[in-house]
Write a protein that holds these residues in place. Structure first.
Motif, mmCIF file in Angstrom:
data_model
loop_
_atom_site.group_PDB
_atom_site.id
_atom_site.type_symbol
_atom_site.label_atom_id
_atom_site.label_comp_id
_atom_site.label_asym_id
_atom_site.label_seq_id
_atom_site.Cartn_x
_atom_site.Cartn_y
_atom_site.Cartn_z
ATOM 1 N N TYR A 191 0.815 -1.212 0.000
ATOM 2 C CA TYR A 191 0.000 0.000 0.000
ATOM 3 C C TYR A 191 0.853 1.268 0.000
ATOM 4 O O TYR A 191 0.487 2.273 -0.621
ATOM 5 N N ARG B 86 -5.447 1.550 -1.460
ATOM 6 C CA ARG B 86 -6.214 0.325 -1.172
ATOM 7 C C ARG B 86 -6.866 -0.215 -2.439
ATOM 8 O O ARG B 86 -6.874 -1.431 -2.683
ATOM 9 N N ASN C 112 -5.904 -3.772 -4.366
ATOM 10 C CA ASN C 112 -6.990 -4.733 -4.531
ATOM 11 C C ASN C 112 -7.183 -5.099 -6.004
ATOM 12 O O ASN C 112 -7.354 -6.265 -6.359
#
Length: 732
Positions: free
Chosen positions: A177, A235, A239
């Motif tokens: 991240y 994020r 993902n």
């Protein structure tokens, strides 16, 4: 001595480093915020403590890796490999952290000090250097796995007794991240940093439109949030990189082929006398053998999607005798070129086209003053290996046969150029030329090329866990798509996705009869061309599929009745091609290219999608695409699959005998490219075999930097170096 003087002395004294300056600033900020009892103050203090602890661990690790890195270089004059890349990442992260600590130090007592913002900034810094510390531990493992290469130096590819799963299992604790949030682009040149933020905001926003998780309003809100909230963007990107399928990659990468971006590119690139699309029908083709024996019959591409035309694009800065499009192009008519440059584009085997690479190719055409032909090959997963390679071989042979009659060159020298996946395919093409005993290319130019298309960990490939443009998940899904295709596609899906004529890259059409081609074929090979013959050939951007039998003057084999039934004739291709263009022109007048490509690659169903700011959004009633955010299966588990040890997939695995016969090679890459180690190892192997090979490693540029030349001075400078290397191949 005051603290300010200590910091200034540390910065000015060569015996001290940015590491010392960072520690001094972190200590000062820690002491300042330690009395604070509010949440932000406590977290700022804690983050500085973490920075100090990690720097203490990281510094000796960095020195240890720096000591072994030179063993893996191409040579002493060309420093560059994955170990050096991570040392560079650490150095740049220290500079980045130092800058944030300096800002906190300067502003901490100001009324303008945004405590919450700087709390997040310093926490992001602590996460960044913590992740890099974990990477360095993994590099020590890779070094222990290394074995000697054929040049008696340690190999960047680990020995085969070690499973890639071993490293994947350990890599699970790396925090990705931090590389996509507030520290985004810290490792790149300044001109690239802003471009990276734009690309990642676009990727995150596009994913909201592509996938249908949540309400429509919620997805619109999220798209806006990715601009102002770095944590939310990080994020989403992580993902997407872990969960999104290859069709998302295809659709997103096709964004730069939209009419708007193409218009911007056209405004910033030089105009060319010839900018022509040619469609090559799949007809029997033979060319002379280099040994003087019978002509070699070139196989027609048939794998996966059957017979279909192959589209190529021809660029030239001058109108030349025997060149399609010269009839109506203005300016002086020149004689044929002695050189033909054959280009194969990159795009992970799944995306892109010649048009998407026109940004830099147009300037190369002008600088080199030679015609360049670029192939628009079939893409995976609808047309996986070996389809693209089959099309390259056929197109290369076609170009040799029609160099004088259509391409304005006598092809005394043929240079292969390609980037990324395209460079990999060009290496396969060169090996196929040796196998078929036909004229091999006179030189190969490769940009950031993967030469080992297998799941083999190397230091630079771990950069994919930090790379904004080529995330590890995207890279592995493209590899899987190229090797295995998509077994979930039924025949209808395949036809829709990559069937005949589905990838036409055309802007305008002009019907060309066979007599036109015969006229240009009969023109002299050089000096005196009949202008009346040339005048019949159009200068529009597209040449239709036509039979080249009479131009070949070799098509003496008559088709049997059964062949007549099973094969489409050239005239039928003309009719179908024109019909398709009319239909596509109508669609393109009302929809964007992004929507069209998204429909092509959407395997959910055949229903149309609406459009939201150029992004595809499924209509109500269609099967929705959802990003799986709750899958308990580790994202890395799907990356472990069997890849055939096929040298035409992985050119690094060709026998020494084949590699020795390759023409001179010029390789360029970047120190931040996940394919860096592939380029270094391939260059080392070729040189050990006695080949003429050079390697250039640019600093601070990402994979695919050639497509950034209009936005980055450093990328433009690298492009000029590429032109120099190609010219060296031409002059050999």
């Amino acid at each position: 001595m005051s603290f300010e003087n200590e910091v200034n002395q540390a910065s000015e004294n060569p015996q001290n480093s940015h590491w010392d300056t960072l520690c001094q600033l972190a200590n000062a900020n820690k002491e300042f915020f330690s009395p604070h009892q509010d949440e932000c103050g406590l977290r700022i203090c804690t983050a500085h403590i973490v920075v100090l602890d990690i720097v203490k661990e990281l510094r000796p690790l960095c020195e240890e890796i720096a000591a072994i890195a030179p063993q893996y270089d191409f040579d002493e004059n060309t420093p560059g490999n994955g170990y050096r890349s991570f040392i560079s990442l650490v150095d740049k992260s220290i500079l980045h952290c130092e800058g944030i600590c300096q800002q906190i130090y300067n502003l901490r007592e100001s009324v303008l000090f945004r405590k919450t913002n700087y709390m997040r900034e310093i926490e992001a810094c602590s996460q960044l250097i913590a992740s890099l510390s974990t990477f360095l531990h993994h590099l020590k493992v890779l070094h222990s796995w290394s074995e000697l290469g054929m040049d008696n130096r340690p190999s960047l590819f680990p020995s085969e007794e070690h499973s890639s799963q071993e490293l994947l299992d350990q890599a699970g604790n790396i925090d990705q991240y931090c590389f996509y949030g507030r520290c985004l682009g810290f490792q790149f040149k300044d001109s690239i940093k802003y471009l990276m933020k734009t690309v990642l905001v676009s990727m995150a926003s596009f994913s909201e439109a592509y996938y249908t998780n949540g309400s429509f309003l919620g997805r619109c809100t999220n798209s806006v949030k990715y601009v102002i909230d770095p944590e939310a963007r990080a994020r989403r990107i992580v993902n997407v990189s872990q969960r999104a399928d290859v069709y998302f990659c295809k659709s997103f990468w096709y964004l730069h082929d939209t009419h708007l971006l193409h218009f911007v590119r056209v405004m910033m690139i030089p105009s060319l006398a010839i900018n022509q699309v040619i469609s090559i029908p799949p007809e029997p083709l033979s060319i002379p053998s280099i040994s003087g024996g019978p002509d070699v019959q070139i196989p027609i591409p048939v794998s996966h999607v059957g017979k279909k035309p192959i589209h190529v694009k021809l660029w030239s800065s001058k109108r030349r005798i025997g060149m399609v499009g010269s009839a109506r192009a203005g300016g002086e008519l020149y004689g044929p070129s002695d050189v033909l440059v054959f280009h194969c584009h990159g795009g992970g085997f799944v995306a892109d086209s010649p048009k998407s690479h026109e940004t830099y190719l147009a300037s190369w055409v002008v600088a080199l003053d030679v015609p360049i032909i670029s192939i628009d090959y079939s893409l995976s997963p609808e047309a996986p290996y070996p389809r693209a390679l089959e099309e390259l071989v056929y197109t290369y042979a076609w170009a040799l046969k029609h160099a004088n009659s259509l391409l304005g060159t006598n092809a005394k020298k043929v240079i292969l150029i390609g980037d990324s996946a395209g460079a990999n395919l060009n290496l396969g093409l060169a090996a196929k030329c040796l196998q078929l005993n036909i004229k091999k290319p006179d030189g190969i130019f490769m940009a950031y090329c993967p030469v080992l298309v297998e799941f083999v960990p190397s230091p630079s490939r771990m950069l994919g866990l930090t790379d904004p443009l080529l995330p590890f998940g995207f890279m592995m899904r493209c590899l899987r798509a190229y090797v295995l295709g998509d077994t979930t596609l039924d025949k209808k899906d395949k036809d829709n996705g990559s069937g005949e004529f589905s990838k036409s890259d055309t802007e305008s059409f002009a019907e060309v009869s066979e007599s036109d081609l015969i006229a240009i074929a009969l023109s002299p090979h050089g000096d005196k061309a009949d202008e009346s013959q040339l005048a019949s050939l159009p200068s529009d951007s597209t040449l239709n599929s036509v039979s080249l039998a009479e131009v070949d003057n070799t098509h003496g084999v008559e088709l049997t009745k059964s062949e007549d039934k099973s094969e489409t004739t050239s005239q039928e291709y003309i009719r179908k091609f024109l019909d398709l263009y009319k239909n596509m022109s109508f669609k393109r007048s009302s929809t964007s290219v992004v929507e069209q490509t998204a429909n092509d690659f959407d395997i959910s169903d055949g229903k149309e999608t609406s459009n939201f700011f150029g992004f595809p959004v499924p209509r109500s009633g269609s099967r929705i695409r959802e990003l799986d955010t709750t899958c308990s299966k580790s994202p890395t588990e799907e990356f472990v699959f069997t890849v055939p040890k096929d040298p035409y997939l992985s050119p690094y695995r060709h026998t020494d005998e084949v590699l020795r016969q390759l023409p001179p090679c010029k390789i360029i890459t970047s120190d931040l490219d996940p394919c860096l180690d592939d380029c270094v190892m391939f260059g080392r192997k070729l040189r050990a075999l006695g080949n003429n090979v050079t390697l250039d490693v640019f600093t601070g540029l990402p994979h695919g930097f050639l497509n950034m030349t209009v936005a980055s001075k450093e990328a433009a400078d690298a492009s000029e170096r590429c032109v120099k290397r190609i010219q060296e191949l031409i002059d050999m």
